[in-house]
Design a protein around this motif. Structure first.
Motif, short mmCIF file in Angstrom:
data_model
loop_
_atom_site.label_atom_id
_atom_site.label_comp_id
_atom_site.label_asym_id
_atom_site.label_seq_id
_atom_site.Cartn_x
_atom_site.Cartn_y
_atom_site.Cartn_z
N ALA A 87 34.37 39.60 37.60
CA ALA A 87 35.83 39.57 37.76
C ALA A 87 36.26 40.53 38.87
O ALA A 87 37.12 40.20 39.70
CB ALA A 87 36.49 39.95 36.44
N ASP A 88 35.63 41.71 38.90
CA ASP A 88 35.97 42.69 39.96
C ASP A 88 35.64 42.13 41.35
O ASP A 88 36.41 42.30 42.30
CB ASP A 88 35.19 44.00 39.73
CG ASP A 88 35.64 44.71 38.45
OD1 ASP A 88 34.89 45.61 37.98
OD2 ASP A 88 36.71 44.34 37.91
N ALA A 89 34.51 41.41 41.44
CA ALA A 89 34.11 40.83 42.74
C ALA A 89 35.16 39.79 43.17
O ALA A 89 35.54 39.74 44.34
CB ALA A 89 32.74 40.17 42.60
N ALA A 90 35.63 39.01 42.23
CA ALA A 90 36.64 37.99 42.55
C ALA A 90 37.96 38.65 42.95
O ALA A 90 38.58 38.29 43.96
CB ALA A 90 36.85 37.07 41.34
N ARG A 91 38.36 39.66 42.18
CA ARG A 91 39.62 40.35 42.48
C ARG A 91 39.56 40.95 43.89
O ARG A 91 40.51 40.88 44.65
CB ARG A 91 39.87 41.43 41.42
CG ARG A 91 40.98 42.44 41.68
CD ARG A 91 42.37 41.86 41.67
NE ARG A 91 42.82 41.32 40.41
CZ ARG A 91 43.39 42.01 39.42
NH1 ARG A 91 43.48 43.34 39.53
NH2 ARG A 91 43.79 41.43 38.31
N ALA A 92 38.39 41.50 44.25
CA ALA A 92 38.23 42.13 45.58
C ALA A 92 38.45 41.11 46.70
O ALA A 92 38.85 41.48 47.80
CB ALA A 92 36.84 42.75 45.68
N GLU A 93 38.23 39.82 46.37
CA GLU A 93 38.44 38.76 47.38
C GLU A 93 39.83 38.15 47.26
O GLU A 93 40.12 37.09 47.83
CB GLU A 93 37.38 37.65 47.17
CG GLU A 93 35.94 38.11 47.36
CD GLU A 93 35.64 38.43 48.83
OE1 GLU A 93 34.90 39.40 49.06
OE2 GLU A 93 36.21 37.73 49.69
N GLY A 94 40.67 38.75 46.38
CA GLY A 94 42.03 38.21 46.22
C GLY A 94 42.06 36.92 45.42
O GLY A 94 43.02 36.16 45.48
#
Ligand code: GAL
Length: 392
Positions: A130-137
């Motif tokens: 989820a953090d990886a996805a959030r980092a990509e907006g």
């Protein structure tokens, strides 16, 4: 999707041509030599990655495993719901591994998804994805199971999991005769936040019936130690779940049932009551109890209305299941994704605390199914065809 996709490709190609043209154009205007250097800038639009990114899926869906009929059901329902959609979607399975899950998410991010719909294998471990996805907006929608321990979850679609457990507990209470009835408890995987919600719902209904002597817990010393406590802490529930977990694995469920029956005396058998957390594990546990000569009858719960368990219910080999209409979960998550893609704020009806933040959520009710309402709940509702069963 074809329409949209092709249109996008033509549009992008058209834009590219323009850019290239423009690139050329500046060259024809040497007048502003310095400028011409600038025109090199147009390389920006030339970052073909942008256009190609849009050739990838807009929505990525990650499900826990193909090895359980439940999640294959969700894949089927997503494909049905998206058959005529303009949006491109890719569905991947994590095969029971959080590292596969992270790889799946990273590959979808590389393809440029804008929305991630993910049912975590392990709620805590999925925080990294989820953090990886959030980092990509990218907007993260937690599906059925909650991702815990991170801010990076935007929305959650699920069923009322506490009501699932309460319905299972109530079914056992409604079938019980007299007092001192042997009760066998089984639970889901402790890595799944739902397992705690199912168990909480069941305990809320069963604990008063243990306290009043209707039931006697046979297979969990932790549960016996806590049987006078109406409300358990997460840790206390965790101690019981660790002792009777099936890890959502059919074989583990069978092995646990065999060892519990081996160590149980005849006085702990006879007419017994079994809290099984879902259909896959219920069939394994039911088959094991059915082979024990000292067990004269058993009432066993389930969840998910899997085809095999619906047949077991028709045949009297499983007592009930909790029907969770996956079509509504798919519909809710797709509507949320489309709202996000259209720059809108998705509708939600409440929120779930995931230990770090209150995640806006949409929750669907559940339906108890036993021999009396298989036809009405599962056939007349169009969920299954009568032809998928015998003896209906
Ligand atoms: C739960 C889900 C259930 C069940 C289980 C096993 O999280 O809500 O429907 O199938 O996982 O995968």
């Amino acid at each position: 999707m074809y329409t949209n996709r092709k249109m996008m490709a033509i549009l992008v190609a058209f834009l590219l041509g323009l850019t290239l043209l423009s690139g050329c154009t500046p060259a024809s205007e040497p007048a502003a030599p310095s400028e011409p250097a600038e025109p090199a800038e147009p390389a920006e639009p030339a970052a073909p990655s942008e256009p190609s990114a849009s050739t990838g899926p807009e929505v990525g869906i990650v499900l826990p495993t193909r090895d359980e009929p439940r999640w294959v059901q969700d894949e089927t329902r997503f494909n049905e719901a998206l058959a005529d959609s303009d949006y491109s979607v890719e569905i991947l399975f994590s095969q029971g591994s959080s590292s596969n899950e992270l790889q799946n998410v990273e590959s979808l991010l590389t393809k440029g998804i804008k929305v991630l719909i993910i049912c975590p294998h392990d709620g805590d471990a999925a925080a990294a994805a989820a953090d990886a996805a959030r980092a990509e907006g990218v907007t993260v929608i937690s599906y059925d199971r909650l991702i815990t321990g991170t801010e990076s979850v935007d929305y959650y679609v699920t069923f009322d999991s506490i009501a699932v457990g309460a319905a299972q507990g109530q079914y056992l209470v409604d079938q019980a005769q007299g007092s001192d009835n042997p009760l066998y408890l089984y639970a889901g995987a402790a890595s799944d936040n739902n397992a705690f919600l199912f168990f909480e719902g069941a305990w809320n209904v069963l604990q008063p019936k243990v306290a009043d002597g209707t039931f006697r817990i046979i297979n969990s010393s932790e549960a016996v130690n806590l049987q006078d406590k109406a409300t358990l802490t997460r840790d206390e529930m965790g101690r019981i779940i660790n002792q009777v977990t099936t890890n959502w694995d059919f074989n583990e469920a069978r092995n646990k049932a065999e060892s519990h029956l081996t160590s149980a005396g005849a006085a702990d058998k006879g007419d017994v009551y079994i809290l099984a957390p879902n259909d896959g594990t219920a069939r394994s546990i039911a088959d094991t109890f059915a082979t024990d000569g000292d067990v004269t009858s058993f009432v066993v719960t389930g969840q998910d209305a899997e085809i095999a368990s619906v047949q077991y219910i028709i045949d009297g080999r499983q007592s009930m299941t909790v029907f969770k209409d996956v079509r509504s979960l798919v519909k809710d998550s797709i509507e949320m994704a489309l709202a996000v893609l259209d720059g809108q704020t998705p509708d939600t009806t409440g929120s779930y605390d995931n230990g770090v933040t209150d995640v806006p959520a949409k929750q669907t009710e559940v339906i108890v199914v036993d021999q009396d309402n298989v036809q009405a709940a599962l056939i007349d509702s169009g969920y299954y065809e009568a032809s998928q069963f015998t003896g209906l």
